[in-house]
Design an enzyme around this catalytic site. Sequence first.
Site, PDB file in Angstrom:
ATOM      1  N   GLY A  12       0.831  -1.194   0.000  1.00  0.00           N
ATOM      2  CA  GLY A  12       0.000   0.000   0.000  1.00  0.00           C
ATOM      3  C   GLY A  12       0.865   1.243   0.000  1.00  0.00           C
ATOM      4  O   GLY A  12       2.053   1.196  -0.319  1.00  0.00           O
ATOM      5  N   CYS A  13       0.286   2.340   0.368  1.00  0.00           N
ATOM      6  CA  CYS A  13       0.998   3.614   0.405  1.00  0.00           C
ATOM      7  C   CYS A  13       2.287   3.485   1.206  1.00  0.00           C
ATOM      8  O   CYS A  13       2.278   3.014   2.338  1.00  0.00           O
ATOM      9  CB  CYS A  13       0.089   4.685   1.010  1.00  0.00           C
ATOM     10  SG  CYS A  13       0.880   6.291   1.176  1.00  0.00           S
ATOM     11  N   PHE A  14       3.381   3.924   0.613  1.00  0.00           N
ATOM     12  CA  PHE A  14       4.666   3.719   1.276  1.00  0.00           C
ATOM     13  C   PHE A  14       4.868   4.549   2.529  1.00  0.00           C
ATOM     14  O   PHE A  14       5.680   4.203   3.382  1.00  0.00           O
ATOM     15  CB  PHE A  14       5.838   3.862   0.317  1.00  0.00           C
ATOM     16  CG  PHE A  14       5.874   5.026  -0.647  1.00  0.00           C
ATOM     17  CD1 PHE A  14       5.303   6.262  -0.384  1.00  0.00           C
ATOM     18  CD2 PHE A  14       6.524   4.858  -1.856  1.00  0.00           C
ATOM     19  CE1 PHE A  14       5.375   7.312  -1.291  1.00  0.00           C
ATOM     20  CE2 PHE A  14       6.616   5.907  -2.781  1.00  0.00           C
ATOM     21  CZ  PHE A  14       6.036   7.137  -2.488  1.00  0.00           C
ATOM     22  N   TRP A  15       4.113   5.628   2.702  1.00  0.00           N
ATOM     23  CA  TRP A  15       4.301   6.473   3.885  1.00  0.00           C
ATOM     24  C   TRP A  15       4.034   5.710   5.175  1.00  0.00           C
ATOM     25  O   TRP A  15       4.807   5.786   6.125  1.00  0.00           O
ATOM     26  CB  TRP A  15       3.383   7.685   3.846  1.00  0.00           C
ATOM     27  CG  TRP A  15       3.553   8.614   2.694  1.00  0.00           C
ATOM     28  CD1 TRP A  15       4.686   8.826   1.956  1.00  0.00           C
ATOM     29  CD2 TRP A  15       2.556   9.466   2.150  1.00  0.00           C
ATOM     30  NE1 TRP A  15       4.446   9.759   0.990  1.00  0.00           N
ATOM     31  CE2 TRP A  15       3.149  10.172   1.075  1.00  0.00           C
ATOM     32  CE3 TRP A  15       1.225   9.707   2.455  1.00  0.00           C
ATOM     33  CZ2 TRP A  15       2.447  11.104   0.322  1.00  0.00           C
ATOM     34  CZ3 TRP A  15       0.528  10.633   1.697  1.00  0.00           C
ATOM     35  CH2 TRP A  15       1.141  11.329   0.651  1.00  0.00           C
ATOM     36  N   HIS A 155      -2.114   2.169   7.571  1.00  0.00           N
ATOM     37  CA  HIS A 155      -1.329   1.128   8.214  1.00  0.00           C
ATOM     38  C   HIS A 155      -1.366   1.273   9.731  1.00  0.00           C
ATOM     39  O   HIS A 155      -1.231   2.379  10.260  1.00  0.00           O
ATOM     40  CB  HIS A 155       0.122   1.191   7.726  1.00  0.00           C
ATOM     41  CG  HIS A 155       0.238   0.897   6.264  1.00  0.00           C
ATOM     42  ND1 HIS A 155       0.188   1.881   5.318  1.00  0.00           N
ATOM     43  CD2 HIS A 155       0.361  -0.270   5.600  1.00  0.00           C
ATOM     44  CE1 HIS A 155       0.293   1.328   4.124  1.00  0.00           C
ATOM     45  NE2 HIS A 155       0.390   0.028   4.263  1.00  0.00           N
TER      46      HIS A 155
END
Length: 164
Positions: A12-15, A155
């Site tokens: 998913g979004c890497f942040w 996350h």
Amino acid sequence: MSTYKKAYIAGGCFWGMEDLFRERPGVKDTEVGYIGGENEQPTYRNHPGHAEGIEITYDLNKTSFKQLLDYFFRIHNPTTLDRQGNDIGTSYRSAIFFQNEEEKAVAEEVITIVNASNKWDGEVATTLEPYSKFWAAEPEHQDYLLRKPDGYTCHYERFDQPFI
């Protein structure tokens, strides 16, 4: 002899992935970027086929690839195909980019354990992809949630207990 290794994953979004992994015991460094795609020098606006991934530098004396994967499967939903939270598309796929046959075997073992746990509603959809090249994302994406603590993330730790 160095005890540091690198692991490459996407979920998913890497942040959000970076934000949680940076605090893990044995993790020395994290960097967000693009991996597994079609073009050279990908950017946030142009990364066809690439996943938003993270490069994790870790100390083998303090953690293992298997332990990193265990945590990976606890902080994102590995059963959704090309989706995490509000993010949809192959950029947000769940993937492990193995660098050798040993890492591939460990990834397969952990996926079997996660599936057998029945903690998720469904089978793991995480792909196992050979490592190609990791391209670091632009500076504004590195350590994003440290700089913008109220920024978007999907996350979080879903399970307190490890799978392994």
